[in-house]
Structure formats: C-alpha cells, structure tokens
Motif scaffolding. Structure first.
Motif, PDB file in Angstrom:
ATOM      1  N   GLY A   1       0.830  -1.196   0.000  1.00  0.00           N
ATOM      2  CA  GLY A   1       0.000   0.000   0.000  1.00  0.00           C
ATOM      3  C   GLY A   1       0.862   1.241   0.000  1.00  0.00           C
TER       4      GLY A   1
ATOM      5  N   CYS B   1      -0.596   4.311   4.780  1.00  0.00           N
ATOM      6  CA  CYS B   1      -1.877   3.598   4.752  1.00  0.00           C
ATOM      7  C   CYS B   1      -2.047   2.674   5.962  1.00  0.00           C
TER       8      CYS B   1
ATOM      9  N   HIS C   1      -5.325   0.246   1.886  1.00  0.00           N
ATOM     10  CA  HIS C   1      -5.657   1.595   1.434  1.00  0.00           C
ATOM     11  C   HIS C   1      -6.363   2.309   2.567  1.00  0.00           C
ATOM     12  N   ARG C   2      -5.795   3.396   3.023  1.00  0.00           N
ATOM     13  CA  ARG C   2      -6.400   4.211   4.087  1.00  0.00           C
ATOM     14  C   ARG C   2      -6.800   3.366   5.288  1.00  0.00           C
TER      15      ARG C   2
END
Ligand SMILES: Nc1ncnc2c1ncn2[C@@H]1O[C@H](COP(=O)(O)OP(=O)(O)O)[C@@H](O)[C@H]1O
Ligand SMILES: [Mg+2]
Lengths: 278, 350
Positions: B37, B41, B209-210
């Motif tokens: 990622g 993240c 992701h995030r």
C-alpha cells in the motif's frame, strides 16, 4: 577551511588571554614568591612554599575531602539527573518544555540565594526537621547543615542542571527503535535498558560526570556556607589563604595544584567518553 | 478461513485519524504475504501491533490458535526486521545476531554455532567481529535478517526491508529473502509500498488503502482481477478512460463501443497499457473496443516501447514490445483492445 577563521576567533582569544591566561600566569609567578616576617609578599624565585604545602598533611586531607565530596555529589546528581534527562529526551508530552526549564532553573539562581534556600529547608528549625518533629519521627533536630551532609546536598543540587544539559546533549546515539529491536528479540524493558540504552548512554554519563566533578571541585560558596566552617576543601582553603591569611604564595600553589588536578580529571572524562563511544 | 497467523478486526487510531481500520487477515503456516500500500496507509502500524510494539484499540491476534493480543513484545517470539535495520551499534555482528539467543538463555557454545549458521545462511561468514557501521547497507540488511531468524521465530515480520538498498542489490536480496523464507518454511508478513516486491516475493498480497485491506489474493488475482479501482491503479499501470451512455450504448472518446451497459450514468474504464494495440486508422476491428487518436510521443523503455496517444477525450499510453514497426509521431491511429480486458468499477468506489 577558509582563511577568515583566525580573524573570527580573535575577539574570543583576546578575551580569554586577558581575563584568564594573564591572571593564571600572575598566579604562577606568585607561587614562587616568599612571605616576609611582616606578612608582606617578597618577590623571589623560591620553591620553599611548594615544598611546605606538599609536606603539610592538611593538603592531603583537603584533597581527599574535595575528591570525596565531589565524587559523592556527582554520583548522587547522576542518579537523579539520568532518569530525568532520559525522560526529557524521549517524551513528546507538552510538559517537556516547562519541565526542561524547571530542571535547569537552579542554574539561573545565584549560589548564595540557593544556599540560603537550603538553610531554610535543612536547618535545625528548617522545613525537614519541623515536619519530622511534628510528626514525631524524631525528637531532636537532625544535623543536616554545617556538615558533610549539607555540603553534599548543596553540591548535588547545584551541579544537577549542568549535568542534565550535558546528558541531553550526549544522548545522540539513543534510538527508540533499538530498544524496540531488543524487545522483539526477547529482552524485557529492563533487560533492554541494561543491554542497549545504558551502554549507548555511557559516553554521555562520562561527560556529565566529568563536568559535575569539576564543578563540585571548584565550588566555593556551597562548601563555605553549607559547611559552616567545618568542612574544609581545596577551594575554601585557597580563599582562606588569600584573604584571611593574605598568604598569596600558599594560595597560588594550592590554586595551581587544584587546576592541574581538574585538567587531569577533565582529560580523563574526555578520554573515557571517547573510548565508550566507540 | 483459519490460518497460522490470524488478525481479526485489528483497529488503531491516533487522535482523530484512524491508522488501521478493522483489518482481518489469515496467513497459513509457511506462507509469505505482502502488505502492499502507499505510504501512510497503516502498514507499519499493523506490523507493530503484531510485534507487540503498539497496542491495538480492539481486535485480536492469534498465532497457532493462541491469543497473543495482550502478550508483551518480548514474549511473542516474532522476528522483526526494521526498516532502518536497528542494529545495535555498540555490539559486534556476532553479538547482534546472538542477542535474542542470549536473552533466551541459550548456552554459549550453542550460540556461537547458531550465529555461525545464521551468518552462513545470509552469506556473511567471517564478518563476526565487525561492527554494524563497518558494513555496507546490504550487509547490514543481512545481519538484521539473520538476527531475526536465528531465534526460530514463529512469524517473520519485515518492514520495507529493501527500500534502503540500491536497485541491483534490491533485486538480489528479493530472491535471497524469498528462497530463505521458503527453505525455512517460515510464516512471513512483508510490508512494502513497492508492487514489484509484493508481486515477486509473496504467495499472496493484501493491498491496503487508508487503513483498510482493499483486496487479498494471489499476485495474479490482484493484477488481473482487481477488486477496486484503487487496487487496479496502485498495482500495475492503467489507462482510465471516461465512458458515457448514449441511448442504450456506451461511448468512449466519442466512439460507440461493443460492450454491455453496466447501468451507471457515467464511469471510467481502466485498461492496462500492454493489453492495447495500435492499428491503422482505416482498418476495421470487428467486435473489439476501439478509440481514435493521434501519436503524440514514443518512448523506448529498454525491451518495451511506450506510445502516448492523444484523442478527443485525453491521452492514453499503449505499451508494445520493442522491435516492431512504429507509427510516426503525429499520424492518425486507432487503439483497440478486447472487451474482456476492461476493468470497470462502480463510480466513487475508490
Ligand atoms: N505514533 C503515531 N502517532 C500518531 N500518528 C501515527 C503514529 N504512527 C503512525 N501514525 C499515523 O498512522 C498512519 C499510518 O502510519 P503507518 O502505519 O506508519 O503507515 P505506513 O507504514 O503504511 O506508511 C499515518 O497517517 C501516520 O501518520
Ligand atoms: Mg511504514
């Protein structure tokens, strides 16, 4: 390097030569003078004072007192300043700034004022004795000032801020990740401290220790006032000889002897710090 | 699915921001999984929670069935290779590697033998007495690896372990770490922001992701069947072409396309550059997807050529094997690809 550097050093060089080197040379000259029957200093090139001072058992006692007091004050101050510095070095807390200021505050207060503060706390009717007596823990006041104990406490407090700063400056190689690596390899926090943090901070400890020792050795006000005339160290004796006895040659010999002792100790601390940083 | 290493609903927030958001992951014994990622993240935070260096707000960590969520770091028996290597500067290479064995009370003689074996494993035999700063970056990396492996950890955790090495060394270490991992059959979680590392070193990839896991799958899954637009764009490259509806049909760059209508008012179609081909503007393409444009630039990238095509809806890149004949810059050209190479995601599902 550039050629202007010597020029930039000039003001500092003039200053140091004027207020330090020149008086030191005068002191050195005085050490060879003699004292006449009236007590007046007679210019001479004699080794008599030197011989007398080192033949006198009191010089040895002064040396021993100075070294012992400085060693115990330095050790105590290290025990107190090391955890404090480690905390200040690491914390992200917003108390870090204020705490750091509090830690070095004593540096900004006159030595005389600090000593009177200690008298108010440690004296026969001071804070500590009043509290202990009113609680009934003791019946007669503890002798905490005008003796060895008082001087040790005073010296410890007066050198702590300097040692805290020296430790903080020397903690450069400490790294949180290294302690985490130790933990991931199976070391408990305490084992990690012993095997990683402590060894890596030894150079800082040596430097701070050297500084604290030298400051204690050269302290005058604290042993004079908190010792109450009963604790004799090199610094107080130098002053005594110069003022009360107006025996400048003896004072000069003792001063130079102390200076040599301090330089040797500083060099030793410096060497130790370098060796430990390898 | 149950695994040897199981994370369930791991969650960590720092103040207002959520670093790791309900991450669940099961890794089989001996499996190597990449946590891939972009920077920030939550990869390192996840790894640190596994190692016990960060306390999760909630969620559980199990190794071989045992809940270790609240176990202190030094009792977890996990090998951690730090991004900065974190070698002890005051100890020799041998003592660095032997550190974990000493803490476990292993006998002197055994330590010497096992440290020797570990050094041989990472091809550093003979460097026992060096200090870490007397080693190159690649050698330091190997020492860090040997130090983590020598204690026979239940799980090996690597944090961006190759990112400080130069490209050539990175290639070599990639293969070396992978082969050591396989030969020791050690369960491994490998954090990286480098898709090549993830694709070549691991059995499966978890794309983050995030703070969330966007997709878990084999490298082929991730590359060929990305589950989200973010995955498609982060792993490998993709051209994003805006598609619009026109009556019942779909148009891209103004051209009608032979594809089914997914039913969304507007959306992007993603296509890998190497899945596209170029053909003369006049040539028919049958039932392929097709747009018209003009060659803007050509760039040789060693064994490949990248052709930048500009059309009414923007630009796209076509990647071709080098060696073939290429259209001149400025010529009109058609770009075609198969409908099954379309990667289509619902709008706003980043
Ligand atoms: N100790 C911390 N304090 C505050 N925020 C942190 C801390 N550690 C990580 N973060 C934040 O959590 C997020 C994830 O960080 P990290 O796990 O290091 O990401 P990655 O390793 O994927 O780059 C980032 O936004 C980072 O700023
Ligand atoms: Mg990271």
């Amino acid at each position: 390097m550039n050629t202007r550097l010597p020029l930039l050093l000039l003001p500092a060089a003039v200053f140091v030569l004027g207020i330090y080197a020149w008086p030191t040379l005068l002191l050195l000259r005085n050490a060879f003078n003699e004292v006449g029957p009236t007590g007046a200093m007679i210019p001479a090139w004699s080794l008599a004072t030197l011989r007398d001072v080192f033949a006198d058992g009191f010089t040895l006692e002064l040396t021993r007192n100075s070294l012992l007091l400085s060693a115990s004050a330095t050790a105590l101050a290290l025990l107190l300043a090391y955890p404090l510095s480690l905390f200040l070095f690491r914390t992200n807390s917003r108390w870090r700034g204020p705490l750091a200021v509090v830690a070095i505050l004593p540096m900004l207060v006159s030595g005389v004022v600090r000593v009177f503060g200690w008298l108010a706390i440690l004296g026969d009717r001071g804070l500590v004795n009043s509290v202990l007596q009113s609680v009934g823990l003791i019946s007669a006041p503890l002798k905490l000032v005008f003796n060895w104990t008082g001087v040790t406490i005073g010296l410890t407090e007066s050198i702590m801020p300097y040692m805290t700063l020296a430790l903080l400056a020397g903690f450069g190689r400490l790294d949180r990740t290294l302690e985490e690596a130790a933990r991931s390899l199976g070391a408990s926090p305490w084992r990690g401290f012993l095997r990683v943090t402590l060894p890596l901070s030894l150079p800082a400890i040596a430097l701070a220790g050297g500084l604290g020792f030298v400051l204690s050795m050269s302290a005058y006000i604290t042993p004079k006032l908190l010792g109450g005339g009963r604790v004799f160290v090199l610094a107080t004796e130098i002053f005594e000889q110069a003022t009360t006895n107006t025996n400048w040659p003896v004072s000069a010999v003792l001063a130079i002897y102390t200076l040599v002792l301090l330089l040797a100790l500083l060099a030793l601390a410096q060497l130790a710090s370098r060796a430990l940083a390898r | 699915m149950t695994g040897y290493l199981e994370l369930t609903g791991l969650h960590k927030r720092y103040g207002e921001s959520i670093a790791v958001h309900d991450v669940s992951l099961a890794i089989g014994k001996g499996e190597a999984v990449a946590l891939l990622g972009p920077s920030g993240c939550g990869k390192t935070t996840t790894l640190r929670m596994l190692a016990g260096l960060v306390d999760p707000d909630r969620g559980t960590i199990r190794v071989d069935g045992a809940d270790i969520t609240r176990l202190p770091a030094h009792r977890r028996n996990m090998g951690y290779v730090f991004q900065s290597y974190a070698l002890f500067p005051h100890l020799s290479v041998a003592r660095n590697i032997g550190f974990g064995l000493e803490e476990r009370g292993v006998a002197r003689g055994d330590i010497t033998r096992r440290v020797g074996d570990a050094l041989a494993l990472v091809h550093l035999a003979g460097l026992e007495r060096r200090r870490p700063r007397e080693l190159s970056g690649g050698q330091q990396q190997r020492v860090a690896l040997a130090r983590a492996l020598v204690v026979h950890p239940s799980v090996l955790l690597l944090d961006e372990s190759l990112s400080n090495l130069d490209a050539k060394l990175r290639d070599a270490m990639r293969h070396e770490i992978r082969s050591i991992q396989k030969s020791l059959d050690i369960t491994t979680l490998f954090v990286t922001h480098d898709q090549v590392e993830a694709l070549t070193m691991c059995d499966r990839i978890a794309v983050m992701h995030r703070g969330r896991i966007a997709q878990i799958g084999t490298p082929e899954d991730i590359y060929e069947r990305p589950a989200a637009r973010f995955v498609a764009e982060f792993v490998g490259r993709a051209n994003a072409l805006a598609a619009t509806r026109d009556g019942g049909g779909i148009r891209i760059w103004g051209a009608a396309q032979p594809m089914n209508d997914p039913g969304w008012p507007s959306f992007d179609i993603l296509i890998r550059p190497q899945r596209m081909r170029l053909l003369p503007s006049a040539e028919p393409t049958g039932d392929a997807m097709r747009v018209e444009g003009r060659v803007l630039r050509r760039a040789f990238v060693g064994d490949r050529v990248e052709v930048l095509v500009e059309g009414p809806g923007g630009q796209l890149t076509v990647e071709l094997p080098s060696g073939g004949t290429l259209p001149e810059e400025g010529t009109a050209i058609a770009v075609a690809w198969r409908p099954q190479d379309n990667l289509i995601f619902p709008p706003d599902a980043a």
